[in-house]
Design a protein around this motif. Structure first.
Motif, short mmCIF file in Angstrom:
data_model
loop_
_atom_site.label_atom_id
_atom_site.label_comp_id
_atom_site.label_asym_id
_atom_site.label_seq_id
_atom_site.Cartn_x
_atom_site.Cartn_y
_atom_site.Cartn_z
N ILE A 84 0.82 -1.21 0.03
CA ILE A 84 0.05 0.07 -0.08
C ILE A 84 0.89 1.29 -0.03
O ILE A 84 0.64 2.21 -0.66
N PRO A 85 2.12 1.25 0.84
CA PRO A 85 2.57 2.64 0.78
C PRO A 85 3.35 3.16 -0.53
O PRO A 85 3.04 4.34 -1.02
N LEU A 86 3.77 1.86 -1.34
CA LEU A 86 4.25 2.34 -2.79
C LEU A 86 3.00 2.84 -3.79
O LEU A 86 3.21 3.76 -4.42
N LEU A 87 1.94 2.02 -3.53
CA LEU A 87 0.74 2.31 -4.49
C LEU A 87 0.07 3.71 -4.00
O LEU A 87 -0.41 4.51 -4.77
N LEU B 196 -14.05 -2.20 14.04
CA LEU B 196 -14.55 -0.93 14.95
C LEU B 196 -13.91 0.35 14.32
O LEU B 196 -14.15 1.39 14.92
N GLN B 197 -13.11 0.21 13.12
CA GLN B 197 -12.57 1.31 12.58
C GLN B 197 -13.68 2.05 11.89
O GLN B 197 -14.67 1.87 11.21
N LYS B 198 -13.17 3.25 12.05
CA LYS B 198 -14.13 4.60 11.34
C LYS B 198 -14.14 4.45 9.79
O LYS B 198 -14.89 5.64 9.23
N SER B 199 -12.98 4.05 9.37
CA SER B 199 -12.62 4.07 7.94
C SER B 199 -13.51 3.17 7.19
O SER B 199 -13.25 3.10 5.93
N SER B 200 -14.56 2.54 7.90
CA SER B 200 -15.40 1.43 7.19
C SER B 200 -16.25 2.22 6.34
O SER B 200 -16.84 3.43 6.54
N VAL B 201 -16.75 1.62 5.20
CA VAL B 201 -17.71 2.14 4.19
C VAL B 201 -19.09 1.83 4.51
O VAL B 201 -19.57 0.34 5.00
N PHE B 202 -19.93 2.76 4.85
CA PHE B 202 -21.33 2.41 5.41
C PHE B 202 -22.46 2.39 4.43
O PHE B 202 -22.14 3.19 3.44
N TYR C 89 -9.90 0.71 -1.43
CA TYR C 89 -11.03 -0.20 -0.68
C TYR C 89 -10.34 -1.64 -0.50
O TYR C 89 -9.39 -2.41 -1.30
N LEU C 90 -10.64 -1.98 0.86
CA LEU C 90 -10.07 -3.18 1.32
C LEU C 90 -11.30 -4.10 1.99
O LEU C 90 -11.72 -3.59 2.88
N LEU C 91 -11.37 -5.32 1.06
CA LEU C 91 -12.44 -6.35 1.74
C LEU C 91 -11.86 -7.21 2.83
O LEU C 91 -10.72 -7.76 2.57
N TYR C 92 -12.67 -7.46 3.74
CA TYR C 92 -12.10 -8.33 4.73
C TYR C 92 -13.44 -9.32 5.31
O TYR C 92 -14.37 -8.96 5.15
N PHE D 200 -3.87 -9.01 7.91
CA PHE D 200 -4.68 -8.24 8.95
C PHE D 200 -4.07 -7.10 9.70
O PHE D 200 -4.40 -5.94 10.02
N LEU D 201 -2.57 -7.46 10.06
CA LEU D 201 -1.59 -6.57 10.73
C LEU D 201 -1.33 -5.42 9.64
O LEU D 201 -1.48 -4.24 10.09
N ASP D 202 -1.20 -5.75 8.53
CA ASP D 202 -0.79 -4.48 7.50
C ASP D 202 -2.40 -3.87 7.35
O ASP D 202 -2.00 -2.70 7.15
N ALA D 203 -3.46 -4.57 7.28
CA ALA D 203 -4.42 -3.80 7.04
C ALA D 203 -4.53 -2.56 8.15
O ALA D 203 -4.88 -1.52 7.91
N LEU D 204 -4.44 -3.13 9.39
CA LEU D 204 -4.45 -2.16 10.53
C LEU D 204 -3.32 -1.05 10.27
O LEU D 204 -3.39 0.20 10.75
N ARG D 205 -2.01 -1.62 9.92
CA ARG D 205 -0.86 -0.53 9.99
C ARG D 205 -1.20 0.62 8.93
O ARG D 205 -0.73 1.65 9.04
N TYR D 206 -1.80 0.16 7.89
CA TYR D 206 -2.14 1.27 6.72
C TYR D 206 -3.63 1.73 6.74
O TYR D 206 -3.95 2.13 5.52
N ILE D 207 -4.13 1.77 7.80
CA ILE D 207 -5.79 2.05 8.11
C ILE D 207 -6.03 3.21 7.64
O ILE D 207 -7.21 3.47 6.99
N ASN D 208 -5.19 4.35 7.58
CA ASN D 208 -5.61 5.44 7.19
C ASN D 208 -5.51 5.89 5.73
O ASN D 208 -6.13 6.69 5.29
N ASP D 209 -5.07 4.85 4.68
CA ASP D 209 -4.87 4.74 3.37
C ASP D 209 -6.18 4.21 2.95
O ASP D 209 -6.08 4.17 1.46
N ILE D 210 -7.07 3.32 3.39
CA ILE D 210 -7.87 2.35 3.03
C ILE D 210 -9.29 2.69 3.41
O ILE D 210 -9.42 3.31 4.82
N LYS D 211 -10.43 2.19 2.83
CA LYS D 211 -11.86 2.11 3.29
C LYS D 211 -12.07 0.98 2.92
O LYS D 211 -11.88 -0.01 2.40
N LEU D 212 -12.65 0.56 4.57
CA LEU D 212 -13.07 -1.07 4.87
C LEU D 212 -14.36 -1.50 4.29
O LEU D 212 -15.44 -0.55 4.58
#
Length: 312
Positions: A150-153, A306-312, A163-166, A218-230
């Motif tokens: 994610i950082p490179l992209l 619980l992340q606020k970056s989720s898409v509702f 968007y990240l699906l989980y 999952f750790l990477d998803a949390l690490r880059y949480i500010n760059d993604i929408k869940l």
């Protein structure tokens, strides 16, 4: 400057110590199969011409018109990303690439700490985005092990939605127990690509290995949480037309929406097979170490929920 209109880069090939780009003439082919590889294979059976160029050809090629990426789709595997890309591909206005090999090649190349990685990935995406038919938007679904890239992209595409699906890690594990993905079989995808540092597992305990891989995702998803929408698997398919398309300012007509909804009722990888939900065994037996890793993963999953970056 050579005209590469209707030629797409499909993969890297190593020649001695250098990398070359394999291109294929695809014409106005629409990539509607579940995976980019499947579409390329069908074109190979048609004996479509190919050619090999140096890497710098990516920068110096001319294409008549290109689309910028509308969104990148990341995922933790078996969580609906193929379904999402298949639904998007139902509209002729959408150019959809699902796990294109050339992008995986570039991200592997990045592991070698080569210079100009940002420029290379931009040029690859630009070449893929050649405007064809009625296309107005371009979506790229990545492989599950690309979350760590994610950082490179993000450096290459600072304003493009990611968007990240989980999904529940237990459900992902049960899906892989039925049919293992290559990333869940030791040795088929490198530990470096999976962002795994010396994992400890018994060679016969494939479930534990799968859970260790998922933990890395999952750790990477949390690490880059500010760059993604869940996007949680449970939100599919409705979230696509209720939230994502409006968020991207995409308007589809009634017929297009009907096609999109119809595709959501069939198997993501087998378009003409009805899908009534995954059928899993209620109880599974895991080793002590696998159980411990699953418990750790469950905590990470709850953190994502619980992340606020989720898409509702």
């Amino acid at each position: 400057m050579e005209d590469f209109t209707n030629w797409l880069p499909i993969e890297f090939e190593k020649s001695n110590s250098d990398y070359k780009v394999r291109w294929m003439h695809v014409g106005d082919k629409s990539f509607t199969k579940p995976f980019f590889y499947d579409s390329i294979q069908s074109l190979r059976h048609q004996n479509r011409p190919t050619k090999l160029t140096n890497l710098n050809a990516l920068e110096h090629t001319h294409c008549s018109s290109t689309l910028p990426p509308t969104a990148f789709i990341f995922h933790t595997s078996r969580c609906g990303s193929t379904l999402m890309s298949q639904m998007l591909s139902q509209s002729q206005k959408h150019l959809v690439f699902s796990e294109p090999m050339i992008v995986d090649c570039v991200l592997k190349y990045h592991l070698n700490n080569e210079p100009n990685n940002v420029k290379i990935i931009r040029n690859v995406i630009k070449a893929l985005g050649q405007r064809r038919n009625l296309a107005e938007k371009m979506f790229i679904k990545l492989d599950s092990w690309h979350i760590s890239r994610i950082p490179l992209l993000r450096q290459a595409f600072p304003d493009t939605p990611f968007y990240l699906l989980y999904r529940s890690p237990l459900e992902i594990l049960k899906s892989h127990q039925k049919q293992r993905g290559i990333q869940m079989v030791p040795g088929l995808v490198s530990l470096e690509e999976l962002n795994l540092d010396n994992p400890r597992y018994h060679p016969a305990d494939l479930d534990h290995y799968c859970l260790l891989v998922l933990k890395s995702f999952f750790l990477d998803a949390l690490r880059y949480i500010n760059d993604i929408k869940l996007i949680n698997y449970t939100q599919l398919p409705n979230i696509l037309w209720e939230a994502i398309l409006p968020e991207l300012d995409i308007e589809l007509d009634t017929n297009e929406l009907d096609d999109l909804r119809k595709r959501s009722s069939t198997h993501s990888k087998q378009q003409y097979s009805p899908f009534n939900g995954d059928q899993f065994d209620k109880e599974i037996t895991l080793s002590e170490k696998a159980t411990k890793t699953l418990n750790e993963l469950s905590i990470l999953y709850e953190k994502l929920c619980l992340q606020k970056s989720s898409v509702f």
